[in-house]
Each structure stands twice: as structure tokens, then as C-alpha cells.
Write an enzyme that holds these catalytic residues in place. Structure first.
Site, PDB file in Angstrom:
ATOM      1  N   GLY A   8       0.800  -1.216   0.000  1.00  0.00           N
ATOM      2  CA  GLY A   8       0.000   0.000   0.000  1.00  0.00           C
ATOM      3  C   GLY A   8       0.832   1.265   0.000  1.00  0.00           C
ATOM      4  O   GLY A   8       0.742   2.076   0.926  1.00  0.00           O
ATOM      5  N   SER A  10       1.046   3.697  -2.536  1.00  0.00           N
ATOM      6  CA  SER A  10       0.660   4.755  -3.474  1.00  0.00           C
ATOM      7  C   SER A  10       0.510   6.108  -2.790  1.00  0.00           C
ATOM      8  O   SER A  10       0.876   7.142  -3.352  1.00  0.00           O
ATOM      9  CB  SER A  10      -0.658   4.397  -4.177  1.00  0.00           C
ATOM     10  N   SER A 133      -1.699  -0.812  12.455  1.00  0.00           N
ATOM     11  CA  SER A 133      -3.015  -0.903  13.060  1.00  0.00           C
ATOM     12  C   SER A 133      -3.543   0.518  13.169  1.00  0.00           C
ATOM     13  O   SER A 133      -3.560   1.260  12.188  1.00  0.00           O
ATOM     14  CB  SER A 133      -2.937  -1.586  14.422  1.00  0.00           C
ATOM     15  N   TYR A 147     -14.248  -1.265  10.857  1.00  0.00           N
ATOM     16  CA  TYR A 147     -12.817  -0.948  10.837  1.00  0.00           C
ATOM     17  C   TYR A 147     -12.169  -1.406  12.142  1.00  0.00           C
ATOM     18  O   TYR A 147     -11.115  -2.059  12.134  1.00  0.00           O
ATOM     19  CB  TYR A 147     -12.647   0.555  10.647  1.00  0.00           C
ATOM     20  N   LYS A 151      -8.989  -4.051  13.076  1.00  0.00           N
ATOM     21  CA  LYS A 151      -7.782  -3.642  13.791  1.00  0.00           C
ATOM     22  C   LYS A 151      -7.615  -4.416  15.099  1.00  0.00           C
ATOM     23  O   LYS A 151      -6.492  -4.792  15.463  1.00  0.00           O
ATOM     24  CB  LYS A 151      -7.786  -2.135  14.031  1.00  0.00           C
TER      25      LYS A 151
END
Length: 276
Positions: A8, A10, A133, A147, A151
Site C-alpha cells: 500500500g 501509493s 493498526s 474498521y 484492527k
């Protein structure tokens, strides 16, 4: 010089982490979902940046990318599980598909990245895992139920494997950022709002975020540097709280949980079987 694998990359913390590592001379295996996301960085650091397209919900692709990265680079010292996003809605508002995708991305994806890297870490005799996290892995806010589910789950997983991996010289650190000025908010997935939750805490949080009234004081550069510095600490710190809000909210939640547990001490002990 260390070699890092980061998912991840980007935007957000993953992008800044990649840039800082390359600037200091480290090598980075950076995964992205869009093939051209790191083209400019690749031109600047052609020798030290290895880019792969990866959707972390695709377990077969995870194995392929990690196998190829270790094969091509020979050694990877640090794996950073950064890919993820937030589903922002009340408990009834999410679709079944949204719930599954949230869990597949944030939990299953993280677990499978770690599992794919472990054989190589064991073979080379060392490794470090940084698992992104959130303060929301220890505390909760309305409208972030799914979400938080992911986590709290990934923290339980990492807390457990820390004990399994320590004898193998593989360290695990759970990174728990508070609010930072990144693309995180823009990347949140939402669902159609239900009127029933308008006058509940879920509605309050929705309005606060829409109005931009949540204070955001986290410094991305400082937090990313803290992540980099943590890799030099031995043994690996189990958790890394980043931001004053993360510290305050997590501490409040932990103290409250401890007080509630202590209040049940007599009941807990009384529920034991007596000596026979």
C-alpha cells in the site's frame, strides 16, 4: 542498508515511508494497486525501488509477489503491512459485501503477507514485521465498527505470533497511529445513511467528520521516522503509539477496561472451582 517490503505505497504513510527509505539509501519493494503509481520514484531510484502490483485480498498474488521479491533481492529485512482502508458507517448501514471486503483487506490480507514472508525470514535467520493498526486497535469510535473489528483482530493475531516468532529472531511491532493528515479520510468507504442513527453518536461523528471539526495533529514525517527508528530497537517494541490523540484515547480505554476488570475481581475468583 536494509531492504523493506511495504504494501500500500501509493499514498499516505506507506508512500512517505517509501520515499524516506529510498532517500537514505535503503532498498524498497513497494506494492501498489495501480501500475503507474510510483513511476516518478522509480525514475529517481531505479536501482533501489522494486515495484509490484498487488491487491492484498488475492492470497495467491501475495505469495507470488513475495516469493519473487525474495528471489530477486536475496534478502528482505523488514515487511510493513500498510495496505488497508476504513469502512465508515453505522452497524446496520454496511452491505454484506462491504463487511467481507473490509475484513479480507485489513485482516486476511495482513495475515497472508506475514505468512508468505515467514519461511524466508526463518531461512535467513532474522526479520522484522511492522503491522499498521491504529489507535482504533485499542479504543473505539462510533461509525467505525467494522474498521475496529479488523484492527482489534489483527492486533490479537500479531500479539500472539510475537511469542511464537521471538525465538526465531523475528520481531513484530504493531503501529498505532492517531489522526494524521494523509489520504486516509478521502479513502474511507461509506454506505447510505439511515435516519434512525441521525441522533445517535454515529450521527454525531458523521457530522463532525463532514464539518472537519476533528483536530488532526499527527505529524506524518515524525511518525514515519519513528517507524523507521523502531526497527533499530532490539527487542522489537510490541506496540508503537503515534500521536497525542492515540496516546490519550488508548490510555483512557485501557484504564477504563482495567477498572472494570478490577471491579469484577471478587466475582471472577468466586467462580473458580474449589479444591477437591
Amino acid at each position: 542498508m536494509k531492504t523493506w517490503l511495504i504494501t500500500g505505497t501509493s499514498t499516505g504513510l506507506g508512500r512517505v515511508l517509501t520515499e524516506k527509505l529510498l532517500a537514505k539509501g535503503d532498498r524498497v519493494v513497494a506494492t501498489v494497486r495501480k501500475p503507474d503509481a510510483l513511476d516518478k520514484l522509480k525514475k529517481t531510484y531505479p536501482e533501489n525501488l522494486w515495484v509490484a502490483v498487488l491487491d492484498v485480498t488475492d492470497t495467491a498474488a501475495i505469495k507470488t509477489v513475495i516469493n519473487q521479491a525474495f528471489t530477486d533481492l536475496g534478502q528482505i529485512d523488514v515487511v510493513v503491512n500498510n495496505a488497508g482502508y476504513a469502512l465508515f458507517c453505522s452497524v446496520e448501514e454496511a452491505s454484506d459485501e462491504q463487511i467481507v471486503h473490509q475484513i479480507n483487506t485489513n485482516v486476511i490480507g495482513s495475515i497472508q503477507v506475514i505468512r508468505a514472508a515467514l519461511p524466508y525470514f526463518r531461512k535467513q535467520g532474522h526479520g522484522r514485521i511492522l503491522q499498521l493498526s491504529s489507535a482504533g486497535g485499542q479504543t473505539t469510535y462510533p461509525n467505525f465498527g467494522y474498521y475496529h473489528t479488523t484492527k482489534w483482530a489483527v492486533e490479537g493475531f500479531c500479539d500472539t505470533i510475537t511469542k511464537e516468532l521471538a525465538p526465531l529472531n523475528i520481531g513484530v511491532t504493531i503501529v498505532e497511529p492517531g489522526a494524521h493528515h494523509t489520504s486516509f479520510g478521502a479513502g474511507m468507504t461509506t454506505a447510505p445513511a439511515m435516519e434512525a442513527y441521525e441522533n445517535t453518536p454515529a450521527g454525531d461523528v458523521r457530522r463532525a467528520i463532514a464539518a472537519g471539526t476533528f483536530p488532526i495533529k499527527g505529524d506524518v514525517d515524525k511518525s514515519v521516522q519513528a517507524m523507521i527508528d523502531s526497527v533499530e530497537t532490539s527487542p522489537a517494541p510490541l506496540r508503537l503509539a503515534l500521536g497525542g490523540d492515540a496516546y490519550r484515547d488508548m490510555r483512557t480505554a485501557l484504564v477504563s477496561r482495567l477498572e472494570a476488570l478490577d471491579a469484577q475481581k471478587d466475582l471472577a475468583l468466586a467462580s473458580e472451582r474449589g479444591d477437591e
